[in-house]
Design a protein around this motif. Structure first.
Motif, PDB file in Angstrom:
ATOM      1  N   VAL A  28       0.655  -1.206  -0.040  1.00  0.00           N
ATOM      2  CA  VAL A  28       0.143   0.165  -0.033  1.00  0.00           C
ATOM      3  C   VAL A  28       0.867   1.258   0.018  1.00  0.00           C
ATOM      4  O   VAL A  28       0.648   2.303  -0.731  1.00  0.00           O
ATOM      5  CB  VAL A  28      -0.852   0.091   1.200  1.00  0.00           C
ATOM      6  CG1 VAL A  28      -1.652   1.345   1.254  1.00  0.00           C
ATOM      7  CG2 VAL A  28      -1.906  -1.049   1.013  1.00  0.00           C
ATOM      8  N   LEU A  29       1.913   1.348   1.070  1.00  0.00           N
ATOM      9  CA  LEU A  29       2.818   2.408   0.858  1.00  0.00           C
ATOM     10  C   LEU A  29       3.603   2.469  -0.477  1.00  0.00           C
ATOM     11  O   LEU A  29       3.587   3.993  -1.068  1.00  0.00           O
ATOM     12  CB  LEU A  29       3.692   2.087   1.920  1.00  0.00           C
ATOM     13  CG  LEU A  29       3.314   2.382   3.472  1.00  0.00           C
ATOM     14  CD1 LEU A  29       4.335   2.292   4.550  1.00  0.00           C
ATOM     15  CD2 LEU A  29       2.603   3.759   3.720  1.00  0.00           C
ATOM     16  N   CYS A  64       2.347   1.745  -3.325  1.00  0.00           N
ATOM     17  CA  CYS A  64       1.492   2.017  -4.341  1.00  0.00           C
ATOM     18  C   CYS A  64       1.125   3.651  -4.268  1.00  0.00           C
ATOM     19  O   CYS A  64       0.947   4.286  -5.168  1.00  0.00           O
ATOM     20  CB  CYS A  64       0.181   1.634  -4.252  1.00  0.00           C
ATOM     21  SG  CYS A  64       0.522  -0.100  -5.118  1.00  0.00           S
ATOM     22  N   ILE A  65       1.187   4.221  -2.820  1.00  0.00           N
ATOM     23  CA  ILE A  65       0.939   5.499  -2.547  1.00  0.00           C
ATOM     24  C   ILE A  65       2.105   6.358  -3.056  1.00  0.00           C
ATOM     25  O   ILE A  65       1.752   7.276  -3.871  1.00  0.00           O
ATOM     26  CB  ILE A  65       0.769   5.784  -1.147  1.00  0.00           C
ATOM     27  CG1 ILE A  65      -0.866   5.305  -0.622  1.00  0.00           C
ATOM     28  CG2 ILE A  65       0.669   7.355  -0.670  1.00  0.00           C
ATOM     29  CD1 ILE A  65      -0.770   5.477   0.810  1.00  0.00           C
ATOM     30  N   LEU A  77       4.090   5.602  -5.516  1.00  0.00           N
ATOM     31  CA  LEU A  77       4.054   5.190  -7.002  1.00  0.00           C
ATOM     32  C   LEU A  77       3.036   6.445  -7.658  1.00  0.00           C
ATOM     33  O   LEU A  77       3.354   7.098  -8.325  1.00  0.00           O
ATOM     34  CB  LEU A  77       3.584   4.125  -7.398  1.00  0.00           C
ATOM     35  CG  LEU A  77       3.804   3.637  -8.936  1.00  0.00           C
ATOM     36  CD1 LEU A  77       4.972   3.850  -9.489  1.00  0.00           C
ATOM     37  CD2 LEU A  77       3.271   2.439  -9.338  1.00  0.00           C
ATOM     38  N   ALA A  78       1.658   6.565  -6.801  1.00  0.00           N
ATOM     39  CA  ALA A  78       0.767   7.358  -7.407  1.00  0.00           C
ATOM     40  C   ALA A  78       1.287   8.822  -7.433  1.00  0.00           C
ATOM     41  O   ALA A  78       1.191   9.770  -8.170  1.00  0.00           O
ATOM     42  CB  ALA A  78      -0.427   7.300  -6.566  1.00  0.00           C
ATOM     43  N   ALA A  79       1.964   9.147  -6.093  1.00  0.00           N
ATOM     44  CA  ALA A  79       2.664  10.328  -6.078  1.00  0.00           C
ATOM     45  C   ALA A  79       3.525  10.922  -7.227  1.00  0.00           C
ATOM     46  O   ALA A  79       3.609  11.834  -7.816  1.00  0.00           O
ATOM     47  CB  ALA A  79       3.117  10.629  -4.695  1.00  0.00           C
ATOM     48  N   GLY A 136       7.830  11.045  -3.057  1.00  0.00           N
ATOM     49  CA  GLY A 136       7.027   9.641  -3.253  1.00  0.00           C
ATOM     50  C   GLY A 136       8.101   8.617  -3.451  1.00  0.00           C
ATOM     51  O   GLY A 136       7.934   7.391  -3.201  1.00  0.00           O
TER      52      GLY A 136
END
Lengths: 102, 188
Positions: free
Chosen positions: A13-14, A16-17, A19-21, A34
């Motif tokens: 989860v961390l 992916c957060i 990566l999204a940033a 990020g």
């Protein structure tokens, strides 16, 4: 679900957060943050496998120590690049960094 | 599974998401400091005390200061209270979130069903003495290489961030001219 699986899920989860940033945000500083978050997620995996894995050695912890050192160096160089970008372009938007020798 | 792990995981995920969503860069940096504190807590919870304290010192103490300095040095105007950043275009947001969702859809099911061999019983104990023996013994070359990397990268960071020309100098700094500053004697 076992603790190891939960640790891996948290680190996913961390990651992916982060990566999204990296993919979505336009500010160079947030993209760097990020990347730092993704590195931290990887470190969490090392610690989880050291704690719950079957192996008997302590290489995971040593690797995380080196990873933290290299991440600190990366943050320093990255933020120096952000400051250099701001000096040339008066902005830290990644869209402005589209020229070599700008 | 202890309550402490769930609480720390919740802190990490919530602060990290808020940091990456926030439009104010200072809020993002401060929220990410909370994430790093939560991760240090997770390392302590897992029994890796030395790594937890290293994380706290390096990230909470060091990297956060560098990030905050970078945020404050790159404000558009000196008196601008908030560091707002322009929003990304819709296409970029959609593409980025789609790529992230794709990665998550690959990783999460793989994590859940992976047949992992696990240790039964309490975790390993690793004393600082043992870490010192490992670092000074089998990993000595790596320690030296990391030292060289840190030195070179910090000198490089200084070189990149130093002003090049006179007009790059902030107005409060009128001594010397950028990189040549080291060559000349400055009147005290």
């Amino acid at each position: 679900m076992s603790p190891l699986h939960l640790c891996l899920l948290l680190s996913t989860v961390l990651f992916c957060i982060g990566l999204a940033a990296v993919l979505v945000r336009t500010s160079a500083i947030l993209v760097l943050l990020g990347v730092e978050l993704m590195l931290n997620a990887a470190n969490l995996n090392f610690i989880a496998f050291w704690r719950y894995g079957p192996g008997g050695d302590d290489t995971g912890v040593i690797f995380v120590l080196f990873s933290i050192a290299v991440a600190a160096a990366e943050a320093a160089v990255g933020l120096a690049l952000v400051i250099a970008l701001h000096r040339h372009r008066r902005t830290i938007a990644l869209k402005a960094a589209n020229q070599l020798r700008g | 599974m202890s309550l402490a792990f769930l609480a720390l995981a919740l802190v990490c995920v919530v602060t990290a998401s808020a940091a990456m969503i926030s439009r104010n860069l200072i809020h993002s940096a401060l929220l990410l400091v909370l994430t790093w504190i939560g991760l240090a807590g997770l390392y302590l919870w897992a029994g890796a005390d030395f790594v937890g304290f290293s994380q706290a010192i390096v990230y909470v103490g060091g990297v956060s200061m560098v990030v905050l300095f970078a945020v404050l040095l790159t404000r558009r105007q000196r008196d601008e209270p908030l560091v707002l950043i322009p929003e990304a275009g819709v296409g970029r947001v959609v593409a980025g979130l789609a790529a992230t969702f794709w990665v998550a859809a690959l990783l999460v099911p793989a994590m859940v069903v992976a047949p992992l061999v696990q240790r039964a019983g309490p975790g390993p104990t690793l004393t600082v003495k043992r870490i010192g023996e490992l670092l000074a013994g089998p990993h000595l070359v790596a320690v030296l290489v990391v030292g060289v990397i840190l030195t070179v990268s910090l000198i490089g960071a200084l070189y990149l961030a130093a002003p090049v020309t006179a007009e790059d100098q902030p107005e409060w700094d009128n001594g010397g001219t950028g990189r040549d500053r080291g060559n000349q004697e400055e009147p005290s």
